[in-house]
Design an enzyme around this catalytic site. Structure first.
Site, PDB file in Angstrom:
ATOM      1  CB  THR A 151      -0.939  -0.006   1.227  1.00  0.00           C
ATOM      2  OG1 THR A 151      -1.764  -1.164   1.171  1.00  0.00           O
ATOM      3  CG2 THR A 151      -1.817   1.222   1.255  1.00  0.00           C
ATOM      4  CB  SER A 163      -2.534 -11.732  -0.403  1.00  0.00           C
ATOM      5  OG  SER A 163      -3.099 -10.856   0.547  1.00  0.00           O
ATOM      6  CG  ASP A 177      -2.858  -8.563   4.198  1.00  0.00           C
ATOM      7  OD1 ASP A 177      -3.154  -7.871   5.199  1.00  0.00           O
ATOM      8  OD2 ASP A 177      -3.569  -8.621   3.184  1.00  0.00           O
TER       9      ASP A 177
END
Length: 353
Positions: free
Chosen positions: A28, A73, A104
């Site tokens: 992000t 992920s 994550d």
């Protein structure tokens, strides 16, 4: 094969305090809005334009980016290997390394890379953001800036941080002690079984007694990781039939058993027999707790006393992330079963007490 772009250098200072290599994997933090208003990975010229204060830190930065930025992920062993190889191949040229990574699986990656780099005596700091760098409220600004400061910090000419860490929301954590615990707030990571290494407020407050001491070892790269391992998480009424099928897989080499509390399992004789049978067949089972804090103590309660007799190992206070990546590492690093077991129950990178 993971491909990377050519290194870009941003040499703003003639005599810098430190030279830092940033490894951008995705996530992000490195996103900005495209012409359609959608979030997409951006170039580092745009990142730096969002964080102009970086030029005032007396540090020169270089950036190497994955050719295809990844959502964390999708992180796999080959991505960990690429991160570790980049650090190893550029180790002598830079004073510290920052890995920009999605949140994550950041704790898995930090744990894996910590095992791959033996003899590390420079900072490797994973960081990221819950909001993209383009957002006015992004936590990425502070996470990135402070990570650079910490990676550049030295005492008596030597780096203060000499291990793989995660910096997030004002705190520096040992990477292989960390766990993501929050998806909606900025305090995404915690380290329940080891104190924080530093806290960033008006100044950066290092907790000196908890830092890994500087060493003069030569860096070694152990990039091999075994994929045929798995996690078995216990839950009430877990069927022995499914456990039997799971453990019977002929390709399965090792299992991280996530048990209850201080290492407790059902006192079912048939369940214990399945574990014993798997160990006798050559599989290695490592017991850790489902709890974020605390540790496994075989024999503390009756329900865990049979595990030692069955040949199940105690993972002490390791996190799931540290345990499964350590098992991947141990199976590739050693060939003899006794050496693999010794590695799993012995602290090698500060991952367990």
């Amino acid at each position: 094969m993971i491909k990377t772009k050519d290194i870009k250098e941003f040499n703003w200072v003639e005599k810098p305090k430190a030279n830092i290599l940033i490894i951008y994997t995705g996530g992000t933090l490195g996103m900005d809005y495209d012409e359609n208003g959608a979030l997409a990975p951006c170039g580092f010229e745009q990142v730096f334009s969002r964080v102009p204060v970086l030029k005032e830190l007396n540090v020169n930065l270089s950036v190497i980016s994955f050719e295809e930025p990844i959502d964390s992920s999708n992180v796999a062993i080959n991505h960990w290997q690429k991160m570790a190889e980049i650090i190893y191949n550029h180790y002598d040229k830079f004073d510290g390394f920052i890995v920009l990574h999605g949140t994550d699986t950041m704790a898995y990656s930090a744990s894996a890379v910590s095992y791959m780099l033996n003899g590390l005596n420079k900072p490797v700091i994973f960081t990221g953001a819950q909001l993209p760098i383009a957002s006015p409220r992004s936590d990425g600004h502070d996470n990135f800036i402070t990570s650079v400061e910490i990676a550049a910090d030295k005492k008596d000419g030597k780096p203060i941080i000499t291990e793989v860490c995660i910096f997030f929301n004002h705190v520096l954590l040992r990477g292989n002690r960390s766990k993501k615990v929050e998806s909606q707030q900025f305090d995404a990571f915690e380290s329940e079984n080891y104190p924080i290494l530093a806290e960033a407020g008006i100044s950066i407050d290092y907790r000196w007694s908890y830092l890994k001491p500087y060493n003069d070892e030569v860096l070694e790269l152990y990039a091999g990781m075994e994929q045929n391992v798995a996690i078995l998480k216990l839950f009430p009424s877990l069927s022995n039939r499914w456990v039997e099928r799971f453990l019977a897989d002929e390709n399965l080499k090792g299992v991280v058993l996530e048990s209850y509390g201080a290492g407790n399992v059902p006192n079912s004789e048939s369940f214990i027999a399945l574990l014993k049978q798997a160990v006798a067949a050559g599989k290695i089972i490592l017991n850790i707790s489902q709890c974020n804090g605390g540790n496994v103590v075989h024999g503390k309660y009756e329900t865990s006393s049979a595990l030692d007799k069955a040949g199940v190992l105690s993972g002490s206070d390791m996190t799931s992330e540290a345990a499964i990546t350590k098992m991947m590492f141990a199976f590739e690093r050693y060939t003899a079963t006794a050496d693999i077991k010794k590695c799993l129950i012995t602290p090698i990178r500060g991952e367990m007490t």
